[in-house]
Motif scaffolding. Structure first.
Motif, mmCIF file in Angstrom:
data_model
loop_
_atom_site.group_PDB
_atom_site.id
_atom_site.type_symbol
_atom_site.label_atom_id
_atom_site.label_comp_id
_atom_site.label_asym_id
_atom_site.label_seq_id
_atom_site.Cartn_x
_atom_site.Cartn_y
_atom_site.Cartn_z
ATOM 1 N N GLY A 208 -17.474 -90.412 -32.271
ATOM 2 C CA GLY A 208 -16.637 -89.918 -33.362
ATOM 3 C C GLY A 208 -17.337 -89.629 -34.655
ATOM 4 O O GLY A 208 -16.702 -89.485 -35.683
ATOM 5 N N SER A 209 -18.662 -89.541 -34.664
ATOM 6 C CA SER A 209 -19.370 -89.263 -35.901
ATOM 7 C C SER A 209 -20.083 -87.926 -35.796
ATOM 8 O O SER A 209 -20.851 -87.683 -34.866
ATOM 9 N N PHE A 210 -19.796 -87.033 -36.733
ATOM 10 C CA PHE A 210 -20.410 -85.701 -36.735
ATOM 11 C C PHE A 210 -21.371 -85.607 -37.897
ATOM 12 O O PHE A 210 -21.034 -85.949 -39.025
ATOM 13 N N LEU B 115 -14.400 -74.858 -31.054
ATOM 14 C CA LEU B 115 -14.001 -75.982 -31.897
ATOM 15 C C LEU B 115 -13.440 -77.125 -31.060
ATOM 16 O O LEU B 115 -13.788 -78.285 -31.263
ATOM 17 N N TYR B 116 -12.599 -76.805 -30.105
ATOM 18 C CA TYR B 116 -12.022 -77.818 -29.215
ATOM 19 C C TYR B 116 -13.128 -78.579 -28.475
ATOM 20 O O TYR B 116 -13.139 -79.806 -28.441
ATOM 21 N N ARG B 117 -14.059 -77.830 -27.916
ATOM 22 C CA ARG B 117 -15.139 -78.466 -27.146
ATOM 23 C C ARG B 117 -16.033 -79.340 -28.034
ATOM 24 O O ARG B 117 -16.445 -80.425 -27.630
ATOM 25 N N VAL B 118 -16.313 -78.879 -29.247
ATOM 26 C CA VAL B 118 -17.126 -79.674 -30.165
ATOM 27 C C VAL B 118 -16.402 -80.955 -30.539
ATOM 28 O O VAL B 118 -17.003 -82.035 -30.599
ATOM 29 N N MET B 119 -15.094 -80.871 -30.778
ATOM 30 C CA MET B 119 -14.334 -82.079 -31.122
ATOM 31 C C MET B 119 -14.371 -83.090 -29.983
ATOM 32 O O MET B 119 -14.539 -84.297 -30.226
ATOM 33 N N LEU B 120 -14.264 -82.629 -28.742
ATOM 34 C CA LEU B 120 -14.356 -83.557 -27.611
ATOM 35 C C LEU B 120 -15.749 -84.167 -27.509
ATOM 36 O O LEU B 120 -15.893 -85.366 -27.226
ATOM 37 N N GLU B 121 -16.786 -83.356 -27.736
ATOM 38 C CA GLU B 121 -18.156 -83.867 -27.678
ATOM 39 C C GLU B 121 -18.376 -84.939 -28.745
ATOM 40 O O GLU B 121 -18.984 -85.975 -28.482
ATOM 41 N N VAL B 122 -17.898 -84.684 -29.949
ATOM 42 C CA VAL B 122 -18.055 -85.642 -31.037
ATOM 43 C C VAL B 122 -17.299 -86.929 -30.715
ATOM 44 O O VAL B 122 -17.821 -88.032 -30.901
ATOM 45 N N ALA B 123 -16.097 -86.802 -30.177
ATOM 46 C CA ALA B 123 -15.318 -87.977 -29.820
ATOM 47 C C ALA B 123 -16.038 -88.795 -28.742
ATOM 48 O O ALA B 123 -16.080 -90.025 -28.800
#
Length: 65
Positions: free
Chosen positions: A62-64, A50-58
């Motif tokens: 910032g759009s998932f 989850l942490y890594r996905v949030m950084l990738e999206v950011a």
């Protein structure tokens, strides 16, 4: 007395903070993983993902989807 490079780095961090951004590690520490897992009620493996996905999206704006 600080160096010019150090002062420049601090000024750059101020600009980042004023933009509503932060500097975060690319990989979460064990304590970050444990805290995320405990808070969300998920496994440590899932918390790390989850942490890594949030950084990738950011990083992608910032759009998932």
């Amino acid at each position: 007395m600080t160096s010019h490079a150090f002062d420049f780095a601090l000024d750059a961090l101020d600009v980042v903070r004023e933009a509503g951004l932060t500097v975060a590690p690319l990989y979460p520490s064990e304590s970050m993983i444990a805290a995320g897992a405990a808070l969300a009620g998920i496994t440590p493996d899932m918390a790390e993902k989850l942490y890594r996905v949030m950084l990738e999206v950011a990083a992608e704006g910032g759009s998932f989807q």
